[in-house]
Design a protein around this motif. Structure first.
Motif, short mmCIF file in Angstrom:
data_model
loop_
_atom_site.label_atom_id
_atom_site.label_comp_id
_atom_site.label_asym_id
_atom_site.label_seq_id
_atom_site.Cartn_x
_atom_site.Cartn_y
_atom_site.Cartn_z
N ILE A 266 -34.80 -18.11 -9.93
CA ILE A 266 -35.60 -17.47 -10.98
C ILE A 266 -36.35 -18.53 -11.78
O ILE A 266 -37.54 -18.37 -12.09
N VAL B 167 -40.38 -18.85 -12.35
CA VAL B 167 -41.00 -18.89 -13.67
C VAL B 167 -41.84 -20.16 -13.83
O VAL B 167 -42.95 -20.12 -14.36
N ILE C 152 -42.61 -11.37 -12.54
CA ILE C 152 -41.32 -12.09 -12.48
C ILE C 152 -40.25 -11.16 -11.92
O ILE C 152 -39.45 -11.56 -11.06
N GLU D 234 -45.12 -19.66 -12.10
CA GLU D 234 -46.00 -18.79 -12.87
C GLU D 234 -46.60 -19.54 -14.06
O GLU D 234 -47.77 -19.38 -14.38
#
Length: 280
Positions: free
Chosen positions: A138, A142, A125, A145
């Motif tokens: 961001i 995330v 990250i 992921e």
């Protein structure tokens, strides 16, 4: 601080309520958090965070990278760094199960470093987020992921827990647990065993926490508060039990809690989450 949040796209939305980013200087360094109906993933892109359990036998922790928390059944406190850059994920009570290969009971009432479960996750990250990437980007990173870690919901027993948990969520914990088992065509013991496996606690405990969360979110602090009426609407039919649980979950009586809410009103632009309260 600035708050930016988003709900994930399907199928993650069946297991995650939201992903959010906090950045900036906190108004209050230390916060007290009552039990809430969710599991958590915190990705710390700023300075170290301190955490304290309300159980005095549990030592405090300092976590610099990131940590998981399963269902939390008692209050805890955390202390922000002087400047915050934090990404959080609110999982539904059963939501961590298809993402981590760790029994839910091992995450209940505990903070577990992310790298103990997902090696190099926080590093990945950080590499993708950098120092100047906007919060919205961001959150996208995330979510990608998380999608790569999602193992799917192929377990029949997880489906059982999710459907029963959805009813607890929509009823704010008021639906009887026996009715959940009857609707699913299973015994109460079987339902409880599957909740312990995928949530870490029984459906009765999840119902209690949903009921309390509804009550907290119903408080309109600037106005006079009818505590008996709110408690009854949330499913508390015993005022003495309500008072004991409120003090246990928040560390305050209802009157003390209301005074604190009025002294420290919620920041503009933040979501309607009135659980965490300043502890400093």
């Amino acid at each position: 601080m600035e708050y930016v949040g988003r709900a994930p796209a399907p199928p993650l939305d069946r297991f995650i309520d939201d992903i959010y980013c906090l950045t900036g200087v906190p108004r209050h360094r230390r916060m007290s958090v009552p039990p809430m109906p969710s599991g958590h993933l915190f990705i710390n892109l700023g300075g170290p965070t301190r955490l304290w359990d309300s159980d005095p036998s549990v030592p405090p922790a300092v976590l610099a990278d990131g940590w998981f928390m399963g269902m939390w059944t008692r209050r805890f406190q955390y202390e922000y760094p002087a400047r915050v850059r934090l990404v959080g994920v609110h999982f539904k009570p059963w939501g961590l199960s298809p993402f981590v290969g760790v029994p839910a009971s091992e995450l209940r009432d505990r903070w577990v470093p992310v790298d103990a479960v997902w090696q190099r996750f926080v590093d990945r990250i950080r590499e993708r987020a950098g120092d100047v990437v906007p919060a919205a980007e961001i959150l996208r990173v995330v979510e990608e992921e998380l999608r790569s870690r999602f193992a799917g919901a192929g377990s029949r027993n997880l489906d059982l827990v999710r459907h029963a948990g959805d009813r607890l969520e929509t009823s704010h914990g008021v639906v009887p647990v026996g009715a959940l088992a009857d609707a699913a065509g299973v015994s109460g013991n079987h339902l409880a065993a599957q909740f312990r496996s995928h949530v870490g606690v029984t459906p009765k405990r999840v119902a209690r926490i949903y009921r309390f969360a509804r009550l907290i979110l119903s408080v309109d602090a600037p106005r006079p508060v009818d505590w008996p009426g709110l408690a009854h609407a949330a499913g508390y039919f015993d005022q003495a039990h309500f008072g004991r649980e409120f003090k246990d979950f928040t560390g305050h009586t209802p009157t003390e809690y209301l005074a604190l809410r009025r002294r420290f009103p919620a920041e503009p632009g933040f979501p309607p989450d009135n659980g965490p309260m300043p502890a400093d």
